[in-house]
Design a protein around this motif. Structure first.
Motif, PDB file in Angstrom:
ATOM      1  N   ARG A   1       0.843  -1.198   0.000  1.00 47.88           N
ATOM      2  CA  ARG A   1       0.000   0.000   0.000  1.00 47.88           C
ATOM      3  C   ARG A   1       0.875   1.244   0.000  1.00 47.88           C
ATOM      4  NH1 ARG A   1      -5.354  -0.097   1.106  1.00 47.88           N
ATOM      5  NH2 ARG A   1      -5.292   1.971   2.055  1.00 47.88           N
ATOM      6  N   ILE A   2       0.396   2.272  -0.697  1.00 48.15           N
ATOM      7  CA  ILE A   2       1.081   3.565  -0.672  1.00 48.15           C
ATOM      8  C   ILE A   2       0.737   4.259   0.639  1.00 48.15           C
ATOM      9  CG2 ILE A   2       1.252   5.843  -1.742  1.00 48.15           C
ATOM     10  CD1 ILE A   2       0.614   4.523  -4.431  1.00 48.15           C
ATOM     11  N   ILE A   3       1.753   4.557   1.435  1.00 48.20           N
ATOM     12  CA  ILE A   3       1.521   5.214   2.720  1.00 48.20           C
ATOM     13  C   ILE A   3       2.065   6.641   2.760  1.00 48.20           C
ATOM     14  CG2 ILE A   3       1.425   3.034   3.969  1.00 48.20           C
ATOM     15  CD1 ILE A   3       4.277   3.668   5.000  1.00 48.20           C
ATOM     16  N   GLY A   4       2.712   7.065   1.692  1.00 49.42           N
ATOM     17  CA  GLY A   4       3.210   8.435   1.646  1.00 49.42           C
ATOM     18  C   GLY A   4       3.609   8.818   0.237  1.00 49.42           C
ATOM     19  N   THR A   5       3.384  10.072  -0.122  1.00 51.13           N
ATOM     20  CA  THR A   5       3.771  10.581  -1.446  1.00 51.13           C
ATOM     21  C   THR A   5       4.559  11.872  -1.280  1.00 51.13           C
ATOM     22  OG1 THR A   5       1.796  11.968  -1.782  1.00 51.13           O
ATOM     23  CG2 THR A   5       1.639   9.650  -2.445  1.00 51.13           C
ATOM     24  N   GLY A   6       5.408  12.159  -2.265  1.00 51.51           N
ATOM     25  CA  GLY A   6       6.173  13.402  -2.244  1.00 51.51           C
ATOM     26  C   GLY A   6       6.608  13.781  -3.641  1.00 51.51           C
ATOM     27  N   SER A   7       6.982  15.032  -3.833  1.00 51.34           N
ATOM     28  CA  SER A   7       7.430  15.477  -5.153  1.00 51.34           C
ATOM     29  C   SER A   7       8.373  16.658  -5.002  1.00 51.34           C
ATOM     30  CB  SER A   7       6.231  15.852  -6.040  1.00 51.34           C
ATOM     31  OG  SER A   7       5.480  16.907  -5.456  1.00 51.34           O
ATOM     32  N   ALA A   8       9.019  16.993  -6.107  1.00 53.63           N
ATOM     33  CA  ALA A   8       9.953  18.118  -6.120  1.00 53.63           C
ATOM     34  C   ALA A   8      10.144  18.601  -7.546  1.00 53.63           C
ATOM     35  CB  ALA A   8      11.302  17.698  -5.536  1.00 53.63           C
ATOM     36  N   VAL A   9      10.282  19.903  -7.703  1.00 49.93           N
ATOM     37  CA  VAL A   9      10.664  20.491  -8.988  1.00 49.93           C
ATOM     38  C   VAL A   9      11.769  21.508  -8.726  1.00 49.93           C
ATOM     39  CG1 VAL A   9       8.446  20.154 -10.154  1.00 49.93           C
ATOM     40  CG2 VAL A   9       8.838  22.245  -8.824  1.00 49.93           C
ATOM     41  N   PRO A  10      12.615  21.778  -9.716  1.00 46.76           N
ATOM     42  CA  PRO A  10      13.660  22.791  -9.540  1.00 46.76           C
ATOM     43  C   PRO A  10      13.040  24.182  -9.397  1.00 46.76           C
ATOM     44  CG  PRO A  10      14.056  21.421 -11.479  1.00 46.76           C
ATOM     45  CD  PRO A  10      12.667  21.150 -11.037  1.00 46.76           C
ATOM     46  N   PRO A  11      13.815  25.170  -8.930  1.00 53.15           N
ATOM     47  CA  PRO A  11      13.258  26.519  -8.740  1.00 53.15           C
ATOM     48  C   PRO A  11      13.028  27.307 -10.025  1.00 53.15           C
ATOM     49  CG  PRO A  11      15.580  26.448  -8.083  1.00 53.15           C
ATOM     50  CD  PRO A  11      15.168  25.033  -8.351  1.00 53.15           C
ATOM     51  N   ASP A  12      13.678  26.935 -11.131  1.00 55.65           N
ATOM     52  CA  ASP A  12      13.585  27.719 -12.362  1.00 55.65           C
ATOM     53  C   ASP A  12      12.365  27.316 -13.182  1.00 55.65           C
ATOM     54  OD1 ASP A  12      14.070  29.334 -14.545  1.00 55.65           O
ATOM     55  OD2 ASP A  12      15.698  28.109 -15.359  1.00 55.65           O
ATOM     56  N   CYS A  13      11.300  28.104 -13.053  1.00 54.03           N
ATOM     57  CA  CYS A  13      10.075  27.861 -13.823  1.00 54.03           C
ATOM     58  C   CYS A  13      10.169  28.632 -15.137  1.00 54.03           C
ATOM     59  CB  CYS A  13       8.853  28.318 -13.031  1.00 54.03           C
ATOM     60  SG  CYS A  13       7.293  28.129 -13.908  1.00 54.03           S
ATOM     61  N   VAL A  14      10.023  27.907 -16.239  1.00 53.89           N
ATOM     62  CA  VAL A  14      10.163  28.512 -17.566  1.00 53.89           C
ATOM     63  C   VAL A  14       8.815  28.443 -18.281  1.00 53.89           C
ATOM     64  CG1 VAL A  14      11.385  28.449 -19.766  1.00 53.89           C
ATOM     65  CG2 VAL A  14      12.580  27.792 -17.663  1.00 53.89           C
TER      66      VAL A  14
ATOM     67  N   SER B   1       6.485  12.048 -14.058  1.00 49.63           N
ATOM     68  CA  SER B   1       5.211  12.743 -14.265  1.00 49.63           C
ATOM     69  C   SER B   1       4.057  12.143 -13.471  1.00 49.63           C
ATOM     70  CB  SER B   1       4.865  12.782 -15.757  1.00 49.63           C
ATOM     71  OG  SER B   1       4.364  11.550 -16.227  1.00 49.63           O
ATOM     72  N   ILE B   2       3.978  10.822 -13.403  1.00 52.25           N
ATOM     73  CA  ILE B   2       2.869  10.188 -12.676  1.00 52.25           C
ATOM     74  C   ILE B   2       2.961  10.449 -11.176  1.00 52.25           C
ATOM     75  CG2 ILE B   2       1.836   7.970 -12.049  1.00 52.25           C
ATOM     76  CD1 ILE B   2       2.396   7.048 -14.940  1.00 52.25           C
ATOM     77  N   PRO B   3       4.117  10.202 -10.533  1.00 53.79           N
ATOM     78  CA  PRO B   3       4.160  10.475  -9.095  1.00 53.79           C
ATOM     79  C   PRO B   3       4.044  11.960  -8.754  1.00 53.79           C
ATOM     80  CG  PRO B   3       6.333   9.843  -9.890  1.00 53.79           C
ATOM     81  CD  PRO B   3       5.369   9.553 -11.000  1.00 53.79           C
ATOM     82  N   LEU B   4       4.485  12.863  -9.652  1.00 50.54           N
ATOM     83  CA  LEU B   4       4.264  14.294  -9.443  1.00 50.54           C
ATOM     84  C   LEU B   4       2.769  14.613  -9.398  1.00 50.54           C
ATOM     85  CD1 LEU B   4       6.898  16.133 -11.698  1.00 50.54           C
ATOM     86  CD2 LEU B   4       6.404  16.683  -9.319  1.00 50.54           C
ATOM     87  N   ALA B   5       2.024  14.089 -10.371  1.00 50.90           N
ATOM     88  CA  ALA B   5       0.579  14.330 -10.419  1.00 50.90           C
ATOM     89  C   ALA B   5      -0.119  13.694  -9.227  1.00 50.90           C
ATOM     90  CB  ALA B   5       0.011  13.789 -11.730  1.00 50.90           C
ATOM     91  N   LEU B   6       0.299  12.480  -8.870  1.00 49.00           N
ATOM     92  CA  LEU B   6      -0.289  11.787  -7.722  1.00 49.00           C
ATOM     93  C   LEU B   6      -0.104  12.603  -6.448  1.00 49.00           C
ATOM     94  CD1 LEU B   6      -1.479   9.309  -6.234  1.00 49.00           C
ATOM     95  CD2 LEU B   6       0.831   8.341  -6.229  1.00 49.00           C
ATOM     96  N   ASP B   7       1.112  13.057  -6.199  1.00 47.72           N
ATOM     97  CA  ASP B   7       1.383  13.802  -4.974  1.00 47.72           C
ATOM     98  C   ASP B   7       0.581  15.090  -4.917  1.00 47.72           C
ATOM     99  OD1 ASP B   7       2.893  14.324  -2.495  1.00 47.72           O
ATOM    100  OD2 ASP B   7       3.793  15.944  -3.654  1.00 47.72           O
ATOM    101  N   GLU B   8       0.475  15.786  -6.029  1.00 49.10           N
ATOM    102  CA  GLU B   8      -0.294  17.031  -6.037  1.00 49.10           C
ATOM    103  C   GLU B   8      -1.745  16.780  -5.653  1.00 49.10           C
ATOM    104  OE1 GLU B   8      -1.822  19.960  -9.498  1.00 49.10           O
ATOM    105  OE2 GLU B   8       0.336  20.054  -9.121  1.00 49.10           O
ATOM    106  N   ALA B   9      -2.328  15.711  -6.211  1.00 54.11           N
ATOM    107  CA  ALA B   9      -3.741  15.423  -5.937  1.00 54.11           C
ATOM    108  C   ALA B   9      -3.964  14.903  -4.521  1.00 54.11           C
ATOM    109  CB  ALA B   9      -4.267  14.414  -6.958  1.00 54.11           C
ATOM    110  N   VAL B  10      -2.984  14.219  -3.971  1.00 52.56           N
ATOM    111  CA  VAL B  10      -3.091  13.767  -2.576  1.00 52.56           C
ATOM    112  C   VAL B  10      -3.032  14.972  -1.644  1.00 52.56           C
ATOM    113  CG1 VAL B  10      -1.905  12.505  -0.726  1.00 52.56           C
ATOM    114  CG2 VAL B  10      -2.194  11.441  -2.975  1.00 52.56           C
TER     115      VAL B  10
END
Length: 329
Positions: free
Chosen positions: A9-22, A291-300
């Protein structure tokens, strides 16, 4: 004595992006300096992308993986040293060797000699990695797994090629999987077809300490599009059949965030309303295995995905590889 069935079972999610948004507008300006014409409207209309994040030159894939992993571990609220498996899905490792997973193990301060390795299945990497971690847990070979998708794809981009350089971005997403008697990962289906290696690839190699061949991403967009929609529908139905479920029972579809047209086409073929599909491609671009775990974490984190929801993840990538999984969150 017969052992009771074991799940992960998934018990925790997390994500990260760099600071430079283009943004698209900023990227168009950078490309104009090279004599390449594009615009926010051209990119957004064809792909759904509005912005992406690029890592700094000194950043490492393991740095993004570390931040995402710490966030997932914080959400899971477990002892760090209980992790006995790390899998990183990536096409952009820190080094030729050792693995980025071992680099992450070191940066986390894990001292328990757990299993750690990288997996390369391009944009399907996270689905592959999650499935493998689930099998480790079901086989009782480990109890707690850290599964990460992490990429710095901006370093594989030819900024003289408008057809690819506007698509990709950098980021990482992570989940903590733990053994449970309750169903979590219910089913999965994975496939590959090496006959299509040349339609999406970065065919460079290291020889004599230098890059030989073409190290930039190249893509036959039309060929990828035609195959992707068909293969994603087929593998999604396969995973649903294994789970003995129908598409109507899926609360959230989380497709690989490559192109909004591919994503919408797959959603419609499954008979799901577009409102039940998670979309972050506008914010992150195509971050490949992240991409999938980024989207998952955002929605959680924003509350859309809650305990008890049934989600489907699916992806297609270079290789070609493709896969899907049905998960009870």
């Amino acid at each position: 004595m017969t052992q009771s069935p074991l799940y992960s079972r998934i018990i925790g999610t997390g994500s990260a992006v760099p600071p430079d948004c283009v943004t698209n507008q900023e990227l168009a300006g950078r490309l104009a300096a090279r004599g390449i014409e594009t615009s926010d409207e051209w990119i957004a209309t064809r792909t759904g992308i509005r912005q992406r994040y690029f890592a700094a030159p000194e950043a490492m894939t393991s740095d993004l993986a570390l931040t995402a992993s710490k966030n997932a571990l914080r959400a899971a609220d477990i002892d760090l040293q209980s992790i006995d498996l790390i899998i990183i899905a990536t096409s952009t490792p820190d080094f030729v060797l050792p693995s980025t997973a071992c680099a992450l193990q070191r940066k986390l301060g894990l001292r328990n000699h757990c299993i750690a390795f990288d997996l390369q299945a391009a944009c399907t990497g996270f689905v592959y990695a999650l499935t493998i971690a689930d099998q480790f847990i079901r086989a009782r070979a480990c109890q707690t797994a850290l599964v990460v998708g992490a990429e710095i794809f901006s370093r594989l981009l030819d900024f003289n090629d408008r057809s690819t350089c506007v698509l990709f971005g950098d980021g990482a997403g992570a989940v903590v999987l733990q053994a449970s008697e309750q169903a979590g990962v219910i089913s999965s289906a994975l496939h590959a077809d090496g006959r299509h290696t040349d339609i999406l690839c970065a065919p460079g190699r290291v020889s004599g300490g230098a890059i030989c061949g073409q190290a930039f991403v190249t893509m036959d967009g039309q060929a990828v599009f035609k195959l992707a929609v068909h293969l994603l529908e087929k593998v999604a139905l396969e995973a649903l059949d294994k789970a003995r479920m129908s598409a109507a029972q899926i609360d959230w579809l989380i497709p690989h965030q490559a192109n909004i047209r591919i994503m919408q086409g797959t959603c419609r073929k499954l008979g799901l309303p577009l409102e039940r599909m998670l979309v972050t491609v506008d914010q992150h671009g195509n971050t490949s295995s992240a991409s999938i775990p980024l989207a998952l974490d955002e929605a959680v984190r924003d509350g859309r995905i809650a305990r008890g929801h049934t989600i489907m993840i699916e992806g297609v990538g270079g290789g070609l590889t493709w896969g899907a999984a049905v998960i009870r969150f």
